[in-house]
Write an enzyme that holds these catalytic residues in place. Structure first.
Site, PDB file in Angstrom:
ATOM      1  N   ALA A 187       0.857  -1.183   0.000  1.00  0.00           N
ATOM      2  CA  ALA A 187       0.000   0.000   0.000  1.00  0.00           C
ATOM      3  C   ALA A 187       0.893   1.233   0.000  1.00  0.00           C
ATOM      4  O   ALA A 187       1.680   1.429   0.929  1.00  0.00           O
ATOM      5  CB  ALA A 187      -0.890   0.002   1.236  1.00  0.00           C
ATOM      6  N   GLY A 188       0.804   2.028  -1.060  1.00  0.00           N
ATOM      7  CA  GLY A 188       1.689   3.184  -1.233  1.00  0.00           C
ATOM      8  C   GLY A 188       2.772   2.813  -2.220  1.00  0.00           C
ATOM      9  O   GLY A 188       3.578   1.897  -1.977  1.00  0.00           O
ATOM     10  N   THR A 202       7.956   7.032  -3.504  1.00  0.00           N
ATOM     11  CA  THR A 202       9.419   6.853  -3.503  1.00  0.00           C
ATOM     12  C   THR A 202       9.799   5.474  -2.964  1.00  0.00           C
ATOM     13  O   THR A 202      10.560   4.732  -3.588  1.00  0.00           O
ATOM     14  CB  THR A 202      10.065   7.950  -2.620  1.00  0.00           C
ATOM     15  N   VAL A 203       9.280   5.112  -1.805  1.00  0.00           N
ATOM     16  CA  VAL A 203       9.686   3.854  -1.177  1.00  0.00           C
ATOM     17  C   VAL A 203       8.920   2.674  -1.761  1.00  0.00           C
ATOM     18  O   VAL A 203       9.522   1.651  -2.138  1.00  0.00           O
ATOM     19  CB  VAL A 203       9.489   3.922   0.366  1.00  0.00           C
ATOM     20  N   GLU A 246      11.984  -1.829  10.260  1.00  0.00           N
ATOM     21  CA  GLU A 246      13.401  -1.446  10.174  1.00  0.00           C
ATOM     22  C   GLU A 246      13.599  -0.095   9.485  1.00  0.00           C
ATOM     23  O   GLU A 246      14.433   0.714   9.891  1.00  0.00           O
ATOM     24  CB  GLU A 246      14.167  -2.533   9.403  1.00  0.00           C
ATOM     25  N   ASP A 278      11.056  15.170  13.047  1.00  0.00           N
ATOM     26  CA  ASP A 278      11.357  13.875  12.425  1.00  0.00           C
ATOM     27  C   ASP A 278      12.372  13.106  13.286  1.00  0.00           C
ATOM     28  O   ASP A 278      12.209  11.906  13.541  1.00  0.00           O
ATOM     29  CB  ASP A 278      11.912  14.135  11.018  1.00  0.00           C
ATOM     30  N   LYS A 318      11.866   9.345  15.429  1.00  0.00           N
ATOM     31  CA  LYS A 318      12.776   8.197  15.354  1.00  0.00           C
ATOM     32  C   LYS A 318      13.387   7.910  16.724  1.00  0.00           C
ATOM     33  O   LYS A 318      13.516   6.760  17.134  1.00  0.00           O
ATOM     34  CB  LYS A 318      13.872   8.479  14.321  1.00  0.00           C
TER      35      LYS A 318
HETATM   36  N1  LIG Z   1      11.297   8.668   1.232  1.00  0.00           N
HETATM   37  C1  LIG Z   1      12.197   8.217   2.098  1.00  0.00           C
HETATM   38  O1  LIG Z   1      13.409   8.337   1.876  1.00  0.00           O
HETATM   39  C2  LIG Z   1      11.758   7.514   3.358  1.00  0.00           C
HETATM   40  C3  LIG Z   1      12.739   7.013   4.248  1.00  0.00           C
HETATM   41  C4  LIG Z   1      12.322   6.328   5.392  1.00  0.00           C
HETATM   42  C5  LIG Z   1      10.975   6.179   5.654  1.00  0.00           C
HETATM   43  N2  LIG Z   1      10.046   6.698   4.791  1.00  0.00           N
HETATM   44  C6  LIG Z   1       8.627   6.503   5.115  1.00  0.00           C
HETATM   45  O2  LIG Z   1       8.029   5.711   4.089  1.00  0.00           O
HETATM   46  C7  LIG Z   1       6.663   6.085   3.924  1.00  0.00           C
HETATM   47  C8  LIG Z   1       6.416   6.447   2.460  1.00  0.00           C
HETATM   48  O3  LIG Z   1       7.239   7.536   2.089  1.00  0.00           O
HETATM   49  P1  LIG Z   1       7.436   7.977   0.559  1.00  0.00           P
HETATM   50  O4  LIG Z   1       8.570   8.946   0.587  1.00  0.00           O
HETATM   51  O5  LIG Z   1       7.522   6.787  -0.310  1.00  0.00           O
HETATM   52  O6  LIG Z   1       6.080   8.767   0.320  1.00  0.00           O
HETATM   53  P2  LIG Z   1       5.438   9.218  -1.099  1.00  0.00           P
HETATM   54  O7  LIG Z   1       6.480   9.215  -2.157  1.00  0.00           O
HETATM   55  O8  LIG Z   1       4.674  10.455  -0.830  1.00  0.00           O
HETATM   56  O9  LIG Z   1       4.402   8.044  -1.427  1.00  0.00           O
HETATM   57  C9  LIG Z   1       3.184   7.862  -0.755  1.00  0.00           C
HETATM   58  C10 LIG Z   1       2.364   6.847  -1.526  1.00  0.00           C
HETATM   59  O10 LIG Z   1       1.150   6.623  -0.784  1.00  0.00           O
HETATM   60  C11 LIG Z   1       0.074   6.607  -1.708  1.00  0.00           C
HETATM   61  N3  LIG Z   1      -1.165   6.954  -1.027  1.00  0.00           N
HETATM   62  C12 LIG Z   1      -1.556   8.149  -0.544  1.00  0.00           C
HETATM   63  N4  LIG Z   1      -2.771   8.045   0.002  1.00  0.00           N
HETATM   64  C13 LIG Z   1      -3.148   6.755  -0.124  1.00  0.00           C
HETATM   65  C14 LIG Z   1      -4.315   6.026   0.231  1.00  0.00           C
HETATM   66  N5  LIG Z   1      -5.334   6.602   0.847  1.00  0.00           N
HETATM   67  N6  LIG Z   1      -4.360   4.703  -0.074  1.00  0.00           N
HETATM   68  C15 LIG Z   1      -3.336   4.080  -0.712  1.00  0.00           C
HETATM   69  N7  LIG Z   1      -2.206   4.746  -1.069  1.00  0.00           N
HETATM   70  C16 LIG Z   1      -2.126   6.053  -0.781  1.00  0.00           C
HETATM   71  C17 LIG Z   1       0.446   7.588  -2.802  1.00  0.00           C
HETATM   72  O11 LIG Z   1      -0.288   7.299  -3.976  1.00  0.00           O
HETATM   73  P3  LIG Z   1      -0.060   8.064  -5.394  1.00  0.00           P
HETATM   74  O12 LIG Z   1       1.355   7.748  -5.802  1.00  0.00           O
HETATM   75  O13 LIG Z   1      -1.043   7.461  -6.304  1.00  0.00           O
HETATM   76  O14 LIG Z   1      -0.269   9.509  -5.102  1.00  0.00           O
HETATM   77  C18 LIG Z   1       1.961   7.295  -2.930  1.00  0.00           C
HETATM   78  O15 LIG Z   1       2.167   6.246  -3.836  1.00  0.00           O
HETATM   79  C19 LIG Z   1       6.437   7.239   4.914  1.00  0.00           C
HETATM   80  O16 LIG Z   1       5.901   6.726   6.105  1.00  0.00           O
HETATM   81  C20 LIG Z   1       7.826   7.795   5.162  1.00  0.00           C
HETATM   82  O17 LIG Z   1       7.954   8.418   6.419  1.00  0.00           O
HETATM   83  C21 LIG Z   1      10.414   7.362   3.656  1.00  0.00           C
END
Ligand SMILES: NC(=O)c1ccc[n+]([C@@H]2O[C@H](COP(=O)([O-])OP(=O)(O)OC[C@H]3O[C@@H](n4cnc5c(N)ncnc54)[C@H](OP(=O)(O)O)[C@@H]3O)[C@@H](O)[C@H]2O)c1
EC number: 1.1.1.3
Length: 437
Positions: A10-11, A14-15, A131, A203, A207
Site C-alpha cells: 500500500a503506497g 518513492t519507497v 526497520e 522527524d 525516530k
Molecule cells: N522517502 C524516504 O526516503 C523515506 C525514508 C524512510 C521512511 N520513509 C517513510 O516511508 C513512507 C512512504 O514515504 P514515501 O517517501 O515513499 O512517500 P510518497 O512518495 O509520498 O508516497 C506515498 C504513496 O502513498 C500513496 N497513497 C496516498 N494516500 C493513499 C491512500 N489513501 N491509499 C493508498 N495509497 C495512498 C500515494 O499514492 P499516489 O502515488 O497514487 O499519489 C503514494 O504512492 C512514509 O511513512 C515515510 O515516512 C520514507
C-alpha cells in the site's frame, strides 16, 4: 519448496515503487535466501494510472488500502503510505487484526500508535517489522532488538535526519548561511517544500522515541521529547565550534539518568575527532552505548528509495523465512504490555558541558559581570574568550564561554542574569556539548 509469500504493497511512491522494483529484480536471490518465492499479489495507491517504473500488471489493484489489508490472500501487508492517522493507521490496524504480518517504514505512525499496534500484533502472533522507520537503510532495529540481548543500554544517540546533517555539513564546509543551505537542499530534493518538520527536529524526535523504547523498555513518548531545531545556528557558532575543536550536529539523544530517562533533540557540539563528527551530508548514524558492548556506531544512508527499500525488503524476507507456528519476538524488544511507563527526566536537570556565545556592549566591566553570573550559579568555566564582533560592529564584542559539566538549570539562570544586567546586544546562544568517542 514452501508456498510463495504473497505481499500486498500500500503506497507506491518513492519507497513503495522501489520496494516493488527490488522484489522484482532480486526475485531469484530472494527465493534462494528465503526458500520460497516472494510475490507481489496486490497493490494500492491513489492513482491507478501512474507509471511506477515497474511491471505491476499481475498484482490486483485496490483503491482502498484497508480492503487490501483484510484480504486472506495477502500474507504480508506493507504500509508505505505515510502519516500517523488516516489510511496508514486504519490499514495497519486492519491487517494486524486480520492476522496478517505487517511491514512499515512509518515512524510517525509508530511514534504515536506503536505500542497499541504492537499489542495487537503480539496478541495475534504476527510480526510488525519497521526497520526502515528509523535511519532508513541502517539495520539499527535488528541490531537493538536481536543482537544485543543481555546488554543494558545506557545511552543511544544519533544523526537521524539527513536534511539537517546536509545543511550543517555545507554550512561548515562552505561558510554559507542556514537560509542559503536550506534553499539549495530544497532545490536538490534533500529538503521538503515545507521543511519545518525536519529542521525543527520533529522527524528526529519520532525516530528517537522508537529507539528509546527499544533501548529502555519504556512506552513510546514522542510528545515528551525536548526539542530544538537547527534554524538558529549561525556561521558564528560553526566557526567558534571549529576553533574549540567541536562540530555541530543535530542529535537525538536518549539517556538513562538518576532522575529518569532523558530524551532530547537539539543542536549539539561533538568533538571534531569523534566518530560521529565524521558523518557528513545526508548520511545518518546511530551510536549505542551498553554495559557489555561499550559503544557501537552504525552509519549509512538514512533515506532515499533504494536504501529504504533495502530495509523494507529485509523485513519481508524475515517473514518469508519464519515458519508457521513459530513464536515471534516482541515488537519493541519487550512484550508490549510490559513496556514500562516512561519516567521523564526534566531537561532542567540535564548535566553536561555548555557552549555559550554572547554578543555584548563593548564596555568596561561586562566581561567581569559575565564571569560573576557564572560563578554565582556554580558554573565552572573551561574557557572564556572575548573577541571583536566584526568590523561593522565596533561597539560590540563577542564573549564565548565553554563550561565544565554543569546543569541546564544553572546555565539558564546564569544567562537570564546576564540578560537582566543589560549587557547583551543580541539573543544569547547556548549549545549543549555531548560526550562522544
Ligand atoms: N522517502 C524516504 O526516503 C523515506 C525514508 C524512510 C521512511 N520513509 C517513510 O516511508 C513512507 C512512504 O514515504 P514515501 O517517501 O515513499 O512517500 P510518497 O512518495 O509520498 O508516497 C506515498 C504513496 O502513498 C500513496 N497513497 C496516498 N494516500 C493513499 C491512500 N489513501 N491509499 C493508498 N495509497 C495512498 C500515494 O499514492 P499516489 O502515488 O497514487 O499519489 C503514494 O504512492 C512514509 O511513512 C515515510 O515516512 C520514507
Amino acid at each position: 519448496m514452501a508456498e510463495a509469500l504473497r505481499v500486498g504493497i500500500a503506497g507506491l511512491g518513492t519507497v513503495g515503487a522501489s520496494v516493488a522494483r527490488v522484489l522484482d529484480e532480486k526475485a531469484a536471490e530472494l527465493t534462494r535466501q528465503c526458500g520460497r518465492d516472494i510475490v507481489v499479489t496486490a497493490v494500492s495507491a491513489r492513482d491507478p494510472k501512474r507509471d511506477r517504473g515497474v511491471d505491476l500488471s499481475t498484482a490486483k489493484w485496490f483503491d482502498d488500502a484497508v480492503q487490501m489489508a483484510e484480504r486472506a490472500d495477502v500474507d504480508v501487508f506493507v504500509e508505505l503510505i505515510g502519516g500517523d492517522e488516516g489510511p496508514a493507521r486504519a490499514s495497519v490496524k486492519a491487517a494486524l487484526e486480520a492476522g496478517r504480518h505487517v511491514v512499515t517504514a512509518n515512524k510517525a505512525l509508530l511514534a504515536k500508535h506503536g505500542v497499541q499496534l504492537a499489542e495487537i500484533a503480539e496478541k495475534k502472533g504476527v510480526l510488525l517489522n519497521y526497520e526502515a522507520a528509523v535511519a532508513g537503510g541502517i539495520p539499527v532495529i535488528k541490531t537493538m532488538r536481536e543482537a544485543m540481548a543481555g546488554n543494558q543500554v545506557t545511552r543511544v544517540f544519533g544523526i537521524l535526519n539527513g536534511t539537517c546533517n546536509y545543511i550543517l555539513t555545507r554550512m561548515e564546509a562552505e561558510g554559507i548561511s542556514f537560509d542559503a543551505c536550506l534553499k539549495d537542499a530544497q532545490r536538490l530534493g534533500y529538503a521538503e517544500a515545507d521543511p519545518t518538520f525536519d529542521i525543527e527536529g520533529h522527524d528526529t524526535a519520532h525516530k528517537l522515541s522508537i529507539l528509546t523504547s527499544l533501548a529502555f523498555g519504556t512506552r513510546i513518548a514522542a510528545n515528551d521529547i525536548y526539542m530544538e531545531g537547527i534554524s538558529n545556528i549561525t556561521q558564528a557558532d560553526i566557526r567558534a565550534a571549529a576553533e574549540l575543536g567541536y562540530r555541530i550536529k543535530l542529535l537525538g539523544v536518549a539517556q538513562r539518568t538518576d532522575s529518569g530517562i532523558e530524551q532530547r533533540v537539539h543542536p549539539t557540539m561533538v568533538p571534531t575527532a569523534s566518530v560521529i563528527a565524521q558523518v557528513h551530508g545526508v548520511t545518518n548514524a546511530v551510536a549505542i552505548e551498553t554495559d557489555i558492548l561499550g559503544e557501537l556506531l552504525l552509519s549509512g544512508p538514512g533515506a532515499g528509495g533504494n536504501a529504504t527499500a533495502s530495509a523494507v525488503v529485509g523485513d519481508i524476507a524475515d517473514i518469508a523465512k519464519s515458519r508457521p507456528g513459530f513464536q515471534h519476538g516482541p515488537v519493541f524488544g519487550w512484550p508490549a504490555k510490559e513496556l514500562k511507563p516512561y519516567k521523564k527526566a526534566q531537561m532542567r536537570s540535564h548535566a553536561g558541558g555548555y557552549f555559550i556565545r554572547l554578543t555584548v556592549h563593548d564596555r568596561i566591566g561586562v566581561f567581569a559581570a559575565i564571569a560573576k553570573r557564572m560563578a554565582d550559579n556554580d558554573i565552572s568555566l573551561e574557557s572564556i574568550v572575548q573577541q571583536a564582533a566584526g568590523p561593522e560592529t565596533e561597539a560590540q564584542k563577542t564573549v564565548i564561554l565553554v563550561t565544565h559539566e554543569t546543569t541546564e538549570a544553572a546555565v539558564r539562570k546564569a544567562v537570564e542574569g546576564v540578560t537582566k544586567d543589560g549587557h547583551l546586544t543580541d539573543k544569547p546562544q547556548v549549545i549543549r556539548i555531548e560526550r562522544a568517542e
